[in-house]
Motif scaffolding. Sequence first.
Motif, PDB file in Angstrom:
ATOM      1  N   VAL A   1      -7.341  -0.441  53.786  1.00  6.40           N
ATOM      2  CA  VAL A   1      -7.831  -0.536  52.401  1.00  6.40           C
ATOM      3  C   VAL A   1      -7.103  -1.596  51.584  1.00  6.40           C
ATOM      4  O   VAL A   1      -7.692  -2.220  50.701  1.00  6.40           O
ATOM      5  CB  VAL A   1      -7.792   0.844  51.703  1.00  6.40           C
ATOM      6  N   ASP A   2      -5.827  -1.838  51.879  1.00  2.00           N
ATOM      7  CA  ASP A   2      -5.109  -2.873  51.130  1.00  2.00           C
ATOM      8  C   ASP A   2      -4.800  -4.094  52.008  1.00  2.00           C
ATOM      9  O   ASP A   2      -3.854  -4.830  51.776  1.00  2.00           O
ATOM     10  CB  ASP A   2      -3.836  -2.303  50.496  1.00  2.00           C
TER      11      ASP A   2
ATOM     12  N   TYR B   1      -7.640  -8.957  52.360  1.00  6.26           N
ATOM     13  CA  TYR B   1      -8.036  -9.449  51.032  1.00  6.26           C
ATOM     14  C   TYR B   1      -8.844 -10.743  51.147  1.00  6.26           C
ATOM     15  O   TYR B   1      -8.366 -11.755  51.629  1.00  6.26           O
ATOM     16  CB  TYR B   1      -6.801  -9.707  50.169  1.00  6.26           C
ATOM     17  N   GLY B   2     -10.090 -10.693  50.719  1.00  2.04           N
ATOM     18  CA  GLY B   2     -10.935 -11.873  50.684  1.00  2.04           C
ATOM     19  C   GLY B   2     -11.545 -12.264  52.018  1.00  2.04           C
ATOM     20  O   GLY B   2     -12.281 -13.242  52.096  1.00  2.04           O
TER      21      GLY B   2
ATOM     22  N   MET C   1      -3.808  -0.328  46.694  1.00  3.28           N
ATOM     23  CA  MET C   1      -4.717  -1.119  45.880  1.00  3.28           C
ATOM     24  C   MET C   1      -5.656  -1.969  46.716  1.00  3.28           C
ATOM     25  O   MET C   1      -5.223  -2.901  47.406  1.00  3.28           O
ATOM     26  CB  MET C   1      -3.921  -2.021  44.932  1.00  3.28           C
ATOM     27  N   PRO C   2      -6.947  -1.666  46.655  1.00  3.74           N
ATOM     28  CA  PRO C   2      -7.942  -2.531  47.318  1.00  3.74           C
ATOM     29  C   PRO C   2      -7.992  -3.915  46.652  1.00  3.74           C
ATOM     30  O   PRO C   2      -7.418  -4.131  45.586  1.00  3.74           O
ATOM     31  CB  PRO C   2      -9.248  -1.769  47.135  1.00  3.74           C
ATOM     32  N   TYR C   3      -8.704  -4.814  47.272  1.00  2.86           N
ATOM     33  CA  TYR C   3      -8.724  -6.234  46.883  1.00  2.86           C
ATOM     34  C   TYR C   3      -9.097  -6.454  45.414  1.00  2.86           C
ATOM     35  O   TYR C   3      -8.396  -7.137  44.677  1.00  2.86           O
ATOM     36  CB  TYR C   3      -9.700  -6.968  47.811  1.00  2.86           C
TER      37      TYR C   3
ATOM     38  N   ALA D   1      -6.467  -5.508  43.054  1.00  2.48           N
ATOM     39  CA  ALA D   1      -5.340  -6.451  43.085  1.00  2.48           C
ATOM     40  C   ALA D   1      -5.684  -7.710  42.283  1.00  2.48           C
ATOM     41  O   ALA D   1      -4.845  -8.247  41.549  1.00  2.48           O
ATOM     42  CB  ALA D   1      -4.995  -6.805  44.532  1.00  2.48           C
TER      43      ALA D   1
END
Lengths: 223, 581
Positions: free
Chosen positions: A192-193, A196-197, B192-194, B197
């Motif tokens: 979940v974290d 990113y992107g 924290m998901p994208y 963030a």
Amino acid sequence: MPRSPRRHFLTLSATTLGGLLVYTLDRKSARLHAQTSALKVPLRFFTEDEALAIAAAAARIFPADESGPGADEAGVVIYIDRQLASAYGRDHYRYTQPPFEPGVPEQGYQGKETPREIYRAGLKMLGPFHTLAPAEQDARLKQIDTTVFFSLLRTHTIEGMFCDPMHGGNAGMIGWQMIGFPGPRMSYFDDVDQHYGAAFRPKPESLAQMLGRPVTPGEDTET
Amino acid sequence: MKTLPPVDVAIVGGGWTGLTMAKELATRTGLKILVLERGGPHKTRDYLDNMDELDYAIRLRTMQPIRDETVTLRHSVRNRALPIRQYGSFLPGTGVGGSGEHWSGISYRYYPHDFQRVSHLVDKYGRARLPENCAVRDWPISYDDLEPYYERAERLMGISGKAGNLRGTKVEGGNIFEGRRQSEYPTPPMKMPYLAALFRDATHSLGYHPFPLPAATTSVPYTNPDGVPRAGCAYCGYCERFGCMIGAKAQPTNTLMPVLTRRNNFEMRTGAWVRRIVAEGAHVRGVRYADSRGNEVFQPADLVFLASWTLNNTRLLLLSGIGAPYDPETGKGVVGSHLTHQVSVPAATLFFDKPQNAFMGAGSAGIAIGDFDFLDHTDLDFVSGGALYTVCYGTRPIANFGVVPPSVRTRWGAEWKKAALHNYDRTGLVRFYGEHLAYRDNYMDLDPVYKDRLGDPLLRLTLDWKDNERNMVRFITNRAVQVGQVMGAVEIQPFQGLKRYQATRYQGTHIQGGTIIGAKQTDSVVNMYLQHWQAPNLFVLGASAFPQNPSSNPTLTAVALTIRAADAVIQRYLKHPGALA
């Protein structure tokens, strides 16, 4: 709405796609390979002609093209047929006490007609839709795309593209594959974290696959 | 009508407030407690089978059946009220746990100024700045009075978060605007998901003060002071509109029922649709309900707690003839006044060029800023505020497919499909939860035309937004767009503005008022212990007591107030039954 005395079937063909599709046929799954020529799906609400017209209209709303498969391949009409045959089709999920009065849009839909009645009236507007050429089909839909029927058909097309396959649509999870939705999963704790992107695309699984046992869809129960 | 053997305590409604009161009374006294719940039982294992968007998030199968009962709505006394025929702006749950089963779990405390709202506004700007017809009040208690109960409510639920004001010391990374806390949150903030963030980094760079949303979806395994263990959140993305299949989200069924089912002085009676509180003068004798077969039953009780959510609390008092109905023409009467609904808008829809993986998340995994709750309104055309935030609740395709940037004009066909496919996992929302002030002409009464399935009048809402809320939303929308730009959105759709109150757009189930708390019996329904002024053996629990709608979500405050009421009942009322204030 009385049922047609003769049992109707919709014949699906496997010519448009190369892959394997899984359809649900009255709670049993059936596989449709590109080599297999046809699969007969029993209809619960529509006649065969009605189903062909609705399927053709849904396929103009969500067409198969170079961006991916569409409403025909996902079995949207099978999904809609089952919803209309169920308690939902009789307006089980709405307050239906009279009097029915016109209101302002902020008060929400105030019509008296059930989803089944809206479709029967809509089918009259569509006419022999599946016999028209695509350009004529689009022209006819443009004439009616502000009606309650069209709005419901568009909503149902999206539902039938992206519902769990137990409801009859999203066959082979082709809708989920197109958008990268993995279906219900127990945990994304480790992911979940992360990513990113960057696209993180676990292989889709249906609810029955995740649980390892079948689940009864709402349309097969009365409440 | 059948009369049953009496019980000591009857509690109407098996949600957060009713079962919190049941737990306090059942574990700390020997009283026989009966909870009457209209819906059926819920078990954690059922929630696995419910991970289906269509049946549960679209057909809403865990909500109170709207075919049986709804409310009517009109924008003013001059308009005609019509029934809300399908759910839209709010979603009341049914069955054991009530709406506490399908909630998102965002668990703020209210700010200190929320409890002194009218004094605070008048001190800052003068009485002339209050909007026309404004009916905002001070509560009869302060934040400091409630602080110990907030702490107990947070420990009960295992709230995740980061303190921003620990015993008066501001802590960066928490909400530095919050009231003074005696202790850190029971569990650390969520992952924290994208999108969250991105929002955190953008708001920080703009000089705001981002903090993790306080969450009832606990971040790590947690055992509460009652010895009830819960798992940590797995971020599966099925929170709002679903019960939690692993019990990580605090719900009455996984937090309170495990304690209650071990007690032999507790009974949960499901399928009991309470239709009247039966009163004789200043004394409540019990409740009348229809059982699941439709039989009318009288259940005598020495003490009655009404805990059936804002709208039904108000409706049951009106149907039962307890207290004078509010009349907006004369300003007389109290039951039904101060109707509010939190101002909740998607302030900016953002379109990104990168995938979001937005299917992962939890109902309260996100980031908020409190800066807009603390605006200087001197040069603004409104006096209220709220939180700008983003939450990664886990998007599902039926509800979210089809969102396209403003540059795409079509809503069906090949062009729309292509744009919708491209944007499906490249969108995100900057949201706003804002304060809704109370006004003299927003209120509830019984509808003269429409009835429920059993033939009782529906509740009628007379409700509309005012310029204060519209202006606040316009201001916030501009700020949200600015945040979206810094987050890197390639296209932004700003919220189109608040016009009339809409029954069709989901705004949160945070409707409040109707049975408000106050210092005097002439202008409120319950005293500071939620005890009915006219009937000392009747208590009314929940956000129906809140005289106006602060920007923050209400559940934690409703539970904290319930615990405070329970202390007063146990320590004082049971020894000397009578008025507590």
